[in-house]
Scaffold this motif. Sequence first.
Motif, short mmCIF file in Angstrom:
data_model
loop_
_atom_site.label_atom_id
_atom_site.label_comp_id
_atom_site.label_asym_id
_atom_site.label_seq_id
_atom_site.Cartn_x
_atom_site.Cartn_y
_atom_site.Cartn_z
N LYS A 9 42.22 34.10 40.93
CA LYS A 9 41.65 33.39 42.02
C LYS A 9 42.17 33.56 43.71
O LYS A 9 42.57 32.98 44.02
CB LYS A 9 42.44 32.48 41.49
N ARG A 10 40.94 33.19 43.76
CA ARG A 10 40.59 33.64 45.73
C ARG A 10 40.94 31.79 46.14
O ARG A 10 40.64 30.73 45.53
CB ARG A 10 39.34 33.92 46.10
N MET A 11 41.84 31.95 46.91
CA MET A 11 42.57 30.61 47.11
C MET A 11 41.25 29.64 49.02
O MET A 11 40.85 31.13 49.31
CB MET A 11 43.89 30.21 47.81
N GLU A 12 41.46 29.17 49.39
CA GLU A 12 41.19 28.40 50.38
C GLU A 12 41.51 29.18 51.52
O GLU A 12 40.69 29.10 52.43
CB GLU A 12 41.25 26.83 50.65
N ASP A 58 42.10 43.16 34.29
CA ASP A 58 42.03 42.34 35.39
C ASP A 58 41.55 40.60 34.35
O ASP A 58 40.25 41.43 34.19
CB ASP A 58 40.79 42.62 36.72
N ASN A 59 41.52 40.00 34.71
CA ASN A 59 40.12 38.76 35.03
C ASN A 59 40.15 38.23 36.58
O ASN A 59 41.28 37.17 36.68
CB ASN A 59 40.95 37.42 33.95
N ILE A 60 39.18 38.49 37.33
CA ILE A 60 38.50 37.70 38.17
C ILE A 60 38.12 36.45 37.78
O ILE A 60 37.01 36.75 37.90
CB ILE A 60 38.49 38.96 39.51
N GLN A 61 38.22 35.57 38.44
CA GLN A 61 37.95 33.78 38.54
C GLN A 61 37.29 33.66 40.19
O GLN A 61 37.55 33.70 40.95
CB GLN A 61 39.57 32.73 38.78
N LEU A 62 35.92 33.94 39.62
CA LEU A 62 34.90 33.21 40.74
C LEU A 62 33.82 32.40 40.47
O LEU A 62 33.97 31.91 39.15
CB LEU A 62 34.03 34.77 41.12
N SER A 63 33.78 31.81 40.95
CA SER A 63 32.19 30.54 40.71
C SER A 63 31.27 30.87 40.44
O SER A 63 30.98 32.39 40.34
CB SER A 63 31.84 30.60 42.05
N ALA A 64 30.34 30.28 38.82
CA ALA A 64 29.34 30.93 38.37
C ALA A 64 28.51 30.95 39.05
O ALA A 64 27.54 32.36 38.93
CB ALA A 64 28.70 29.06 37.34
N LYS A 65 28.21 30.44 40.22
CA LYS A 65 27.02 31.19 41.15
C LYS A 65 27.90 32.18 42.38
O LYS A 65 26.34 33.79 41.98
CB LYS A 65 26.87 30.39 42.18
N VAL A 66 28.69 32.72 42.28
CA VAL A 66 29.26 33.92 42.96
C VAL A 66 28.75 35.78 41.98
O VAL A 66 28.89 36.18 41.79
CB VAL A 66 30.13 33.99 43.16
N GLN A 67 29.81 34.57 40.79
CA GLN A 67 29.38 35.38 39.33
C GLN A 67 28.24 36.38 39.19
O GLN A 67 28.12 38.04 38.78
CB GLN A 67 30.16 35.26 38.30
N GLN A 68 27.14 34.98 39.34
CA GLN A 68 25.52 35.72 38.48
C GLN A 68 25.22 36.36 39.96
O GLN A 68 24.54 37.64 39.28
CB GLN A 68 24.98 34.43 38.67
N ALA A 69 25.41 35.66 41.33
CA ALA A 69 25.29 37.08 42.04
C ALA A 69 25.44 38.64 41.69
O ALA A 69 25.05 39.62 42.21
CB ALA A 69 25.21 36.86 43.34
N LEU A 70 26.89 38.45 41.45
CA LEU A 70 27.76 39.99 41.07
C LEU A 70 27.07 40.74 39.96
O LEU A 70 26.56 42.07 40.33
CB LEU A 70 28.70 39.25 40.76
N ASN A 71 26.46 40.09 39.19
CA ASN A 71 25.96 40.65 37.55
C ASN A 71 24.85 41.09 38.44
O ASN A 71 24.53 41.81 37.95
CB ASN A 71 25.56 39.25 36.76
N GLN A 72 23.55 40.33 38.89
CA GLN A 72 22.84 40.67 39.21
C GLN A 72 22.70 41.72 40.34
O GLN A 72 21.67 43.09 40.10
CB GLN A 72 22.17 39.41 40.22
#
Length: 142
Positions: A9-12, A58-72
């Motif tokens: 998880k990416r921290m602030e 690995d289970n890299i936790q990303l926001s839905a918006k970031v995950q969508q951009a990565l998948n695209q």
Amino acid sequence: MNNYTVKYKRMEDGWWLATVDGVAGCLTQGRTINQTRRRIREALSLFVEDAYTAKLIDNIQLSAKVQQALNQFKAVRKRANEEMIRLQESANKAVTLLIEGTNMGMRDAGELLGLSHQRIHQILHRSSAGKVKANRLTKLSN
């Protein structure tokens, strides 16, 4: 060999926090994913004996918006790679036909295809090497 799922998880503050599912208290952090991967294995070794031989998933936790951009991005990259293969096949065919089929020079073939004569030479050499290799394999299989 055991498998362990590691959540990242990416921290602030910009660091990555890693925890291992099912191993209470096993966590670490790092500035990069790679650094955190190395450190989580070290941390896991404090809890289990097979930490250095275990498979870490690995289970890299990303926001839905970031995950969508990565998948695209991954989907577009896959299509681009497929198109690159078709482009190379088409270039091989065109170069072979222009040079060997019409006895055209490399500079003229390059002019027609919008490529340098050096690139034409590379394509022709790679295409010829591929044909020789294919012919050898065919002879060996017979």
